[in-house]
Design an enzyme around this catalytic site. Sequence first.
Site, PDB file in Angstrom:
ATOM      1  N   ASP A   1       0.795  -1.230   0.000  1.00  0.00           N
ATOM      2  CA  ASP A   1       0.000   0.000   0.000  1.00  0.00           C
ATOM      3  C   ASP A   1       0.830   1.284   0.000  1.00  0.00           C
ATOM      4  OD1 ASP A   1       0.996  -0.329   2.533  1.00  0.00           O
ATOM      5  OD2 ASP A   1      -0.909  -0.200   3.589  1.00  0.00           O
ATOM      6  N   HIS A   2       2.088   1.203   0.435  1.00  0.00           N
ATOM      7  CA  HIS A   2       2.917   2.415   0.520  1.00  0.00           C
ATOM      8  C   HIS A   2       3.665   2.678  -0.785  1.00  0.00           C
ATOM      9  CE1 HIS A   2       2.213   2.013   4.802  1.00  0.00           C
ATOM     10  NE2 HIS A   2       2.935   3.072   5.080  1.00  0.00           N
TER      11      HIS A   2
ATOM     12  N   ASP B   1       3.752  -1.106  11.447  1.00  0.00           N
ATOM     13  CA  ASP B   1       3.314   0.223  11.052  1.00  0.00           C
ATOM     14  C   ASP B   1       2.701   0.871  12.289  1.00  0.00           C
ATOM     15  OD1 ASP B   1       2.596   1.873   8.331  1.00  0.00           O
ATOM     16  OD2 ASP B   1       1.229   2.276   9.989  1.00  0.00           O
TER      17      ASP B   1
ATOM     18  N   SER C   1       6.627   7.317  13.003  1.00  0.00           N
ATOM     19  CA  SER C   1       6.452   6.011  12.372  1.00  0.00           C
ATOM     20  C   SER C   1       7.239   4.912  13.059  1.00  0.00           C
ATOM     21  CB  SER C   1       6.868   6.088  10.910  1.00  0.00           C
ATOM     22  OG  SER C   1       8.239   5.786  10.793  1.00  0.00           O
TER      23      SER C   1
HETATM   24  C1  MIC Z   1       3.971   6.453   8.283  1.00  0.00           C
HETATM   25  O1  MIC Z   1       2.799   6.795   8.334  1.00  0.00           O
HETATM   26  O2  MIC Z   1       4.912   7.178   8.653  1.00  0.00           O
HETATM   27  C2  MIC Z   1       4.294   5.078   7.765  1.00  0.00           C
HETATM   28  C3  MIC Z   1       4.937   5.233   6.456  1.00  0.00           C
HETATM   29  O3  MIC Z   1       3.110   4.339   7.581  1.00  0.00           O
HETATM   30  C4  MIC Z   1       5.197   4.395   8.794  1.00  0.00           C
HETATM   31  C5  MIC Z   1       5.823   3.151   8.352  1.00  0.00           C
HETATM   32  C6  MIC Z   1       6.945   3.334   7.401  1.00  0.00           C
HETATM   33  O4  MIC Z   1       7.730   4.256   7.520  1.00  0.00           O
HETATM   34  O5  MIC Z   1       7.061   2.470   6.535  1.00  0.00           O
HETATM   35  C7  MIC Z   1       4.522   4.131  10.129  1.00  0.00           C
HETATM   36  O6  MIC Z   1       3.620   4.852  10.496  1.00  0.00           O
HETATM   37  O7  MIC Z   1       4.961   3.245  10.881  1.00  0.00           O
HETATM   38 FE1  SF4 Z   2      -0.122   4.848   5.053  1.00  0.00          FE
HETATM   39 FE2  SF4 Z   2       1.156   5.590   7.283  1.00  0.00          FE
HETATM   40 FE3  SF4 Z   2      -0.267   7.336   5.856  1.00  0.00          FE
HETATM   41 FE4  SF4 Z   2      -1.513   5.452   7.207  1.00  0.00          FE
HETATM   42  S1  SF4 Z   2      -0.262   7.102   8.065  1.00  0.00           S
HETATM   43  S2  SF4 Z   2      -1.963   6.100   5.117  1.00  0.00           S
HETATM   44  S3  SF4 Z   2      -0.106   3.737   6.984  1.00  0.00           S
HETATM   45  S4  SF4 Z   2       1.575   6.288   5.198  1.00  0.00           S
END
Ligand code: MIC
Ligand code: SF4
Length: 630
Positions: free
Chosen positions: A60-61, A115, A524
């Site tokens: 999804d990322h 996550d 994160s």
């Molecule tokens: C985010 O919202 O910062 C992320 C990207 O979802 C991260 C995970 C990541 O850096 O891959 C998170 O929230 O853990």
């Molecule tokens: Fe994706 Fe993190 Fe953003 Fe949620 S907060 S939509 S998991 S990048």
Amino acid sequence: MVSVAEKIIKTHTISDDGKEIELMIDQTLTQDATGTMAYLQFEALRTPKVKTELSVSYVDHNTLQSGPFNADDHEYLRTVASKYGILFSKAGNGICHQVHLENFAKPGKTLLGSDSHTPNAGGLGMVAIGAGGLDVALAMAGQPFTLKKQKIVGVKLTGKLKPWVSAKDVILEVLRRTGVKGGVGKIMEYFGEGLKTLSVPERATITNMGAELGATTSVFPSDDVTLKFLKAHGREKDWSELTADDESYDEVIEIDLAALEPLIAKPHSPGNVVKVSDVEGVDVNQVCIGSCTNSSLKDLKTAAKILKGKTIHPTVSLTVSPGSKQVLSMLAGDGGLSALVKAGARILECACGPCIGMGQSPPSRGVSVRTFNRNFEGRSGTKDAQVYLSSVETAVATALNGKLTDPRKLGEYPAVEMPLLFDKDESTIIKPSGGDIIRGPNIKPLPINTPLSDNLSGEVLLKVGDDISTDHIMPAGSKILPLRSNIPEISKYVFEVVDSTFHDRAKEKGGGVIVGGANYGQGSSREHAALAPMYLGIKAVFAKSFARIHMANLINFGILPLTFKNPKDYDHIKQGDNIVIEDIVSKIENPEYTVKIAGKDVSVTNTFSKKQVEILKAGGLLNLHVKCIK
Ligand code: MIC
Ligand code: SF4
């Protein structure tokens, strides 16, 4: 007192020494940006199949396939999942937290996810915790997750939200009151008669953004509202009732839902919350609706209802990222999608998208209003952009007017009917069937640390202030995210937004230490914010305090997180100072000891458990486990 959180924790505890508990994990989730490392680590553990009740790998990322890197990672994730008994949610299915809520979250169970917004599933009565990929890999291998004893904060909700005020405003209110460090060491549990007015996706909006409080997790009880949601998703059999026995929490915060008004977090922190009416009139370039906080069918139907028959402001770019394939297809089915398109919205893929800087960066010095959960500096991909966080209602009102607008000005609140039955389609969640793992050239081997050496010395390579987020330490975005499986390459961007010379200086000096303020590593769960500094030779981080997941990640990769006993010592340290820590191997067992910084003695404190001391001595958790297994 037996709260919902305690009930779940109790049924999953396998050891409790009064300070820490070891928790059995029923379910795990990973996403692609943290998943490749997590599965490389899982492979190193040499467990033939996952031992959890359910493990899901989401994509999804990193869905922007500009060059082969992300697609290579997807292939690795697909095949590694198939080999080890993991469900694989393909790109296009949606954001891990939304898809998990729809299909797999179960009241009374534990979930560990790589996550930080994993607590989203707390909206459905789970203890759902965000952690580094290595902790998730170990949970998949059947190991318990270690958790410090938590305080349980009861958030009492009374009354009912007024029109144009939504669940996002509830969590923004909690953030307004407690700030981004307000939840550290705590589980937030929601209770009170106001609960019954909030649906599961609304509850999930609240538990999701509990991550921004620094809370370990947030949880709602499992009640009739939960049953209704599960029934609508054809999962009635997954329901069980789960409520608190009484209301005596360690701390109580009371929120009268009826007294709330639309709120907004100003740049550059989710804790910078004010009333929308206080900042009205600011010109806005971009509005983004989506992210795991606000991309449910209810959210998008609300946006569509408000926008129906209208056109957004000519100078605004509006993006909409649906949370899942289910949301998008149902929105298309009921005409909501066409209302959004006709109003001028740009419909993006069902993925994280702009939330993680995967495209849609605002213009230079642009103002962007987003229904997301994080607005750290630079996260949008534009360093000098001003990003605000709001509800869907505020975002839509702003898109219509081209200026920050209190949605209550839009007149009558449109009633949004939710379907009694949701479309169920699991055809693109792939079941494991064995086979070989495909490793594209972007998948580089895991770097492994060396055991802790007794005498550490080095230079303060960087001194930073309070609330440094993992987005500062290891930025994301469309250029850097594709390097998540390649630590040597991604390490070139460590601290890039703070000091672009950091990587070269670290290389030249052969590593060193970092000095931070309070709440170092907030945000994160990305373990790359520990792994890449480790690769560059960072041996220790001194700080006034650390965020939970990042501290665990530092320990997991053998970097010493040292807390100043006297936070004033921080003031006297300069970049370039020399640090000497003698006899560290025996010292880390002590709760307190001194180190020499620029020739002066400075006291640091340790709250390391016995296990953490062992991990640090071994140079990281993987070293410890791989050694045990050999
Ligand atoms: C985010 O919202 O910062 C992320 C990207 O979802 C991260 C995970 C990541 O850096 O891959 C998170 O929230 O853990
Ligand atoms: Fe994706 Fe993190 Fe953003 Fe949620 S907060 S939509 S998991 S990048």
